[in-house]
Design a protein around this motif. Structure first.
Motif, PDB file in Angstrom:
ATOM      1  N   GLU A  87       0.831  -1.203   0.000  1.00 20.65           N
ATOM      2  CA  GLU A  87       0.000   0.000   0.000  1.00 20.65           C
ATOM      3  C   GLU A  87       0.866   1.253   0.000  1.00 20.65           C
ATOM      4  O   GLU A  87       1.974   1.260   0.532  1.00 20.65           O
ATOM      5  CB  GLU A  87      -0.915  -0.011   1.233  1.00 20.65           C
ATOM      6  N   GLN A  88       0.338   2.313  -0.591  1.00 17.01           N
ATOM      7  CA  GLN A  88       0.959   3.625  -0.533  1.00 17.01           C
ATOM      8  C   GLN A  88       0.291   4.406   0.594  1.00 17.01           C
ATOM      9  O   GLN A  88      -0.809   4.912   0.450  1.00 17.01           O
ATOM     10  CB  GLN A  88       0.788   4.366  -1.849  1.00 17.01           C
ATOM     11  N   LEU A  89       0.941   4.490   1.764  1.00 15.24           N
ATOM     12  CA  LEU A  89       0.330   5.129   2.924  1.00 15.24           C
ATOM     13  C   LEU A  89       0.137   6.618   2.716  1.00 15.24           C
ATOM     14  O   LEU A  89      -0.736   7.221   3.322  1.00 15.24           O
ATOM     15  CB  LEU A  89       1.190   4.891   4.170  1.00 15.24           C
ATOM     16  N   GLY A  90       0.909   7.242   1.878  1.00 15.15           N
ATOM     17  CA  GLY A  90       0.810   8.683   1.684  1.00 15.15           C
ATOM     18  C   GLY A  90      -0.169   9.097   0.614  1.00 15.15           C
ATOM     19  O   GLY A  90      -0.046  10.167   0.029  1.00 15.15           O
ATOM     20  N   ALA A  91      -1.191   8.277   0.348  1.00 20.25           N
ATOM     21  CA  ALA A  91      -2.127   8.582  -0.729  1.00 20.25           C
ATOM     22  C   ALA A  91      -3.366   9.324  -0.261  1.00 20.25           C
ATOM     23  O   ALA A  91      -4.084   9.900  -1.065  1.00 20.25           O
ATOM     24  CB  ALA A  91      -2.549   7.295  -1.448  1.00 20.25           C
ATOM     25  N   SER A  92      -3.669   9.287   1.035  1.00 25.10           N
ATOM     26  CA  SER A  92      -4.822  10.007   1.555  1.00 25.10           C
ATOM     27  C   SER A  92      -4.611  10.281   3.032  1.00 25.10           C
ATOM     28  O   SER A  92      -3.807   9.616   3.700  1.00 25.10           O
ATOM     29  CB  SER A  92      -6.114   9.206   1.335  1.00 25.10           C
TER      30      SER A  92
ATOM     31  N   TYR B  84       5.451  11.389   0.532  1.00 22.46           N
ATOM     32  CA  TYR B  84       6.233  11.670   1.745  1.00 22.46           C
ATOM     33  C   TYR B  84       7.022  12.977   1.659  1.00 22.46           C
ATOM     34  O   TYR B  84       7.945  13.190   2.426  1.00 22.46           O
ATOM     35  CB  TYR B  84       7.191  10.509   2.067  1.00 22.46           C
ATOM     36  N   GLU B  85       6.649  13.862   0.723  1.00 22.30           N
ATOM     37  CA  GLU B  85       7.354  15.146   0.655  1.00 22.30           C
ATOM     38  C   GLU B  85       7.072  15.987   1.901  1.00 22.30           C
ATOM     39  O   GLU B  85       7.962  16.671   2.409  1.00 22.30           O
ATOM     40  CB  GLU B  85       6.957  15.915  -0.607  1.00 22.30           C
ATOM     41  N   PHE B  86       5.827  15.944   2.387  1.00 18.28           N
ATOM     42  CA  PHE B  86       5.476  16.607   3.646  1.00 18.28           C
ATOM     43  C   PHE B  86       4.873  15.566   4.592  1.00 18.28           C
ATOM     44  O   PHE B  86       3.953  14.833   4.211  1.00 18.28           O
ATOM     45  CB  PHE B  86       4.458  17.726   3.423  1.00 18.28           C
ATOM     46  N   VAL B  87       5.385  15.531   5.822  1.00 19.75           N
ATOM     47  CA  VAL B  87       4.894  14.602   6.848  1.00 19.75           C
ATOM     48  C   VAL B  87       4.531  15.430   8.077  1.00 19.75           C
ATOM     49  O   VAL B  87       5.318  16.293   8.508  1.00 19.75           O
ATOM     50  CB  VAL B  87       5.949  13.545   7.206  1.00 19.75           C
TER      51      VAL B  87
END
Length: 831
Positions: free
Chosen positions: A524-529, A720-723
């Protein structure tokens, strides 16, 4: 829109027969052999009339026999023509220009003055009195409503009848008829009847419709199709400034802004049902705008509409709809108040707007009766829910319908009920129906099991390489109380098998109490939503897109188990609680890391184990759904508001869980119809995590590294550019629906639609959370000092199905691999 495809295929079959005494058709020209658009045509000694289209063509019919017609238009001499018979087709009528206006180009073009125009004087009186008519005048109201929906295949010719697609079904063409609106031959097939009791309270702004009976031709589980069509033909008030059909806002001819988009002509006055009325013709001032042409009769004392006809012009910027025709009739209560008694709506769905193109008629006839007023009911009456799927309602006896119908079915409409029972035994029909089902749902139907969805079969990412997925679900009817779903997937690069399995059961249909459980092991791509849920069947599009703008290797392997309970205490309000346990680790440790130091032992860990209990509250005002089982279909997706609140608690040491924390998230989505200026869609998301958590549990501002437009993501942000652990995002997108392009001559005929978008994100990340995630080696930043923003310009409706957006970054150009410009696109069928 997907249900429209199924509707098109279903409605190919059926027949009916009607008879009228007088039918005429033809074209009106001037003495230079140029078509005269929007000319008025009326049967002499009647109030039955029509106006020509942009090409001067017309069709008209009446139930009585008339011997002559009168043709008129401003700037031309009125002409009376004697009919040669009860059916007179392909007439060619030439109007002579009045001598005094031969040199007045403005009159030849059909423009009417806004000053000293008696039609506009009458229009002002309609505006002043419009709130004094109809049910809005009363505190409470109730009435009976009978609704008949029908689909027809139109423009029947020998080529269609002899087409191979109808091999074995030729008997359906034994009887065809001619539309009283367009004059085209048609073959009706699908018929649905519904009888309801309607209650309303204007003081507390409540409305409730109670279904008393429903009957349809051949299909017992057609709620999705019927609900979809009802949404297309949603209720409207002709006195409102804008009328919404097919997700578009059309300017009403009774609108206060109508004088800027319509020409108005006062043409006649006469008694209509013993009420003296004026007749006004209206037609658009410009092409390509969402306007109508037609006429209306208005009473001379109450200034209430007695009859009105509306027809969308062919130049209107709307897809797949060649013609749209509406007529309404009103009756008088106590000699002063006009109440609607009949509403007829017909649309011609077609791929082309050419005159001879073949299409599908969709018709809705609604009759109103037995009005009663000022009978107060408690607010609980409007808020209480009943079992929405009462088998008795869908299996009423013929005697019920004989007594309940406000309009008797003709003999051939009655035959429609028998036709599909016959067709369902024909192999050719079964084959067409199965194809339609696959296109509409994405699943291949077997007995009690659906294979699919087919559209998720193939994907690609940097970790799995090419990925194949196969799955299915139990499916007996649209109203199943339980459902089991599952899938399996294999990546040819990582050589790993993934799967998901879940089940859910509708315990109580009235409160919609649903229990569910499942397990998923996937990438999964966790940074998608941002507002992630623990749906075990969920899967991020970003992790399986085929084309991306850069390396898509920051993927996570997830093992998620969850149990949940959800109920709906009142319509469109859901409350749920979910208990879950998940394990998160990098899909490839050499490319991406989720490492963290255990806060208590200071031991380095490479994967996260977390137990969480989450409570959610969701409210969807204005949402319309179909189906009464454990799954329902949203028929007006994107056209209702959404409010979502999630409160999650992480619990340490339960099943080796790593962290204690609290997380609160809120989402608000709202479409705004800006009248004739299109629609603005807005989304606001805010959230905060209380407690120290590592990268895998933080909130990532959703980037998009694909060339596909993905809702509520930032097209120029990398994953993951902004966390953040505290965030707020805003998305705004306005679709002008071609209002600007329609005024540019070179672009007008392309029917393109212009869009503008703006997106912004602000967030913060505590030093404690940065330190906790430092072993991962990831460079974590949040847009704290200044909000990140970007904007976009888009062109939609390219060849009616494509949209392209051009995105421009506003700041943070110093970020690693920052993208200043990007292009995304999408494909879809939109009106």
């Amino acid at each position: 829109m997907k249900h429209f495809i199924l509707g098109v295929l279903i409605t190919i079959f059926g027949f009916t027969f009607t008879y009228s005494q007088t039918k005429i058709s033809g074209q009106v020209y001037d003495n230079f052999n140029q078509p005269v658009p929007f000319a008025n045509i009326v049967f002499v000694n009647s109030t039955i009339g029509t106006i020509t289209d942009e090409n001067g063509r017309f069709y008209m019919e009446a139930d009585k026999k008339y011997s002559s017609i009168k043709v008129s238009f401003i700037g031309f001499q009125t002409k009376t023509i004697k009919l040669t018979g009860s059916v007179t087709y392909n007439m060619e009528i030439i109007l002579e220009e009045e001598a005094s206006t031969l040199d007045e180009v403005v009159i030849y073009k059909g423009k009417t003055s806004k000053k000293n125009n008696p039609a506009i004087d009458i229009l002002r009186k309609i505006w002043k009195n419009r709130r004094e008519n109809g049910v809005k005048k009363f505190k409470q109201y109730t009435y009976n409503k009978y609704e008949k929906l029908e689909f027809d295949l139109n423009t029947i010719d020998s080529a269609l009848i002899n087409s191979r697609i109808f091999n074995g079904m030729e008997f359906i063409f034994d009887d065809i008829d001619t539309s009283r609106v367009t004059g085209k031959t048609y073959l009706p097939i699908f018929l649905n009847e519904a009888l309801s009791n309607v209650y309303g309270d204007n003081t507390i702004k409540e409305y409730k419709e109670v279904l008393k009976g429903n009957k349809n031709a051949g299909f017992s589980d057609n709620q999705t199709l019927i609900a979809f069509v009802k949404d297309l033909y949603s209720d409207y008030d002709i006195y409102e400034n804008y009328l919404k059909f097919f997700d578009k806002s059309f300017t009403s001819p009774l609108s206060r802004t109508g004088v800027s988009v319509y020409n108005y002509i006062l043409t006649d006055s006469a008694y209509v049902d013993n009420k003296w009325c004026y007749n006004i013709i209206y037609y658009p001032r410009r092409k390509n705008e969402l306007t109508f042409k037609g006429d209306f009769w208005v009473n001379d004392t109450t200034w209430a509409i007695k009859e009105i006809n509306l027809e969308v012009t062919k130049s209107a910027n709307i897809n797949w709809v060649k013609d749209l025709y509406i007529e309404q009739e009103f009756d008088v209560l106590n000699d002063s108040i006009f109440l609607i008694t009949k509403d007829y709506f017909q649309s011609d769905f077609a791929f082309s707007k050419k005159e001879k193109s073949r299409g599908i008629y969709g018709k809705r006839t609604t009759l109103y009766d037995n009005y009663k007023f000022d009978i107060k009911k408690d607010k609980k009456f409007y808020q209480s829910q009943v079992d929405p799927y009462d088998q008795d309602i869908y299996n009423r006896a013929d005697s019920f319908w004989d007594a309940a119908r406000m309009e008797v079915l003709n003999k051939d409409e009655q035959k429609v009920y028998k036709l599909l029972d016959t067709l369902k035994t024909v192999k050719a029909f079964k084959r067409l129906y199965n194809i339609g089902t696959i296109l509409a749902t994405g699943y291949i139907e077997f007995n009690g099991f659906d294979f699919g969805p087919l559209f998720s079969t193939v994907g690609y990412n940097d970790i799995e390489g090419w990925r194949l997925r196969a799955g299915g679900r139990t499916y007996f009817t649209a109203n199943d109380r339980w459902r089991i779903e599952g899938y399996g997937a294999y990546g040819f690069k990582d050589n790993k098998f993934k799967y998901g399995l879940s089940g859910k059961y509708l315990v109580d249909r009235k409160s919609r109490l649903i229990v569910s459980a499942g397990n998923r092991r996937d990438v999964e791509q966790l940074g998608a939503s941002l507002t992630n849920t623990n749906d075990v069947e969920g899967r991020s599009l970003a992790s399986s897109s085929i084309i991306s703008t850069g390396d898509n290797d920051r993927l996570t392997s997830i093992n998620l188990s969850a149990v949940a309970m959800q109920l709906e205490p009142r319509k469109n309000l859901t409350i749920g609680i979910t208990g879950s346990f998940r394990t998160l680790k990098p899909a490839d440790q050499s490319l991406f890391s989720l490492d963290f130091n255990d806060p208590e032992t200071n031991v380095l860990k490479t994967k996260i184990k977390q137990t969480e209990i989450a409570t959610t509250i969701a409210y969807f005002p204005g949402r319309k759904t179909a189906g009464y089982g454990v799954d329902r279909t949203i028929v007006n997706s994107g056209n209702h508001a959404t409010l979502f609140l999630n409160y999650g608690v992480g619990i340490k040491d339960i099943i080796e869980s790593d962290f204690d924390y609290q997380k609160i998230q809120f989402l608000y989505q709202q479409p705004w119809n800006i009248g004739g200026f299109g629609q603005l869609n807005s989304t606001l998301e805010v959230g905060k995590t209380f407690g120290d958590v590592p990268l895998g549990l933080l909130s990532v501002i959703p980037g998009n590294q694909t060339y596909i437009s993905i809702h509520n993501t930032f097209p120029l942000l990398n994953f993951y550019e902004f966390v953040t652990d505290t965030y707020a995002t805003l998305h705004l997108e306005h679709n002008f629906n071609g209002r600007i392009f329609s005024r540019i001559p070179l672009l007008r005929k392309l029917n393109l639609r212009e869009l503008v978008g703006f997106r912004s994100a602000w967030g913060d990340l505590s030093n404690a959370n940065k330190l906790l995630s430092s072993p991962s080696g990831e460079f974590l930043i949040a847009p704290k000092d200044k909000a990140y923003w970007e904007y976009s310009l888009g062109v939609g409706n390219i060849f009616k199905v494509f949209r392209v957006d051009f995105h421009f970054r506003g700041n943070y150009f110093e970020n690693p691999d920052a993208r200043k410009f990007g292009v995304t696109g999408s494909f879809g069928f939109h009106f």
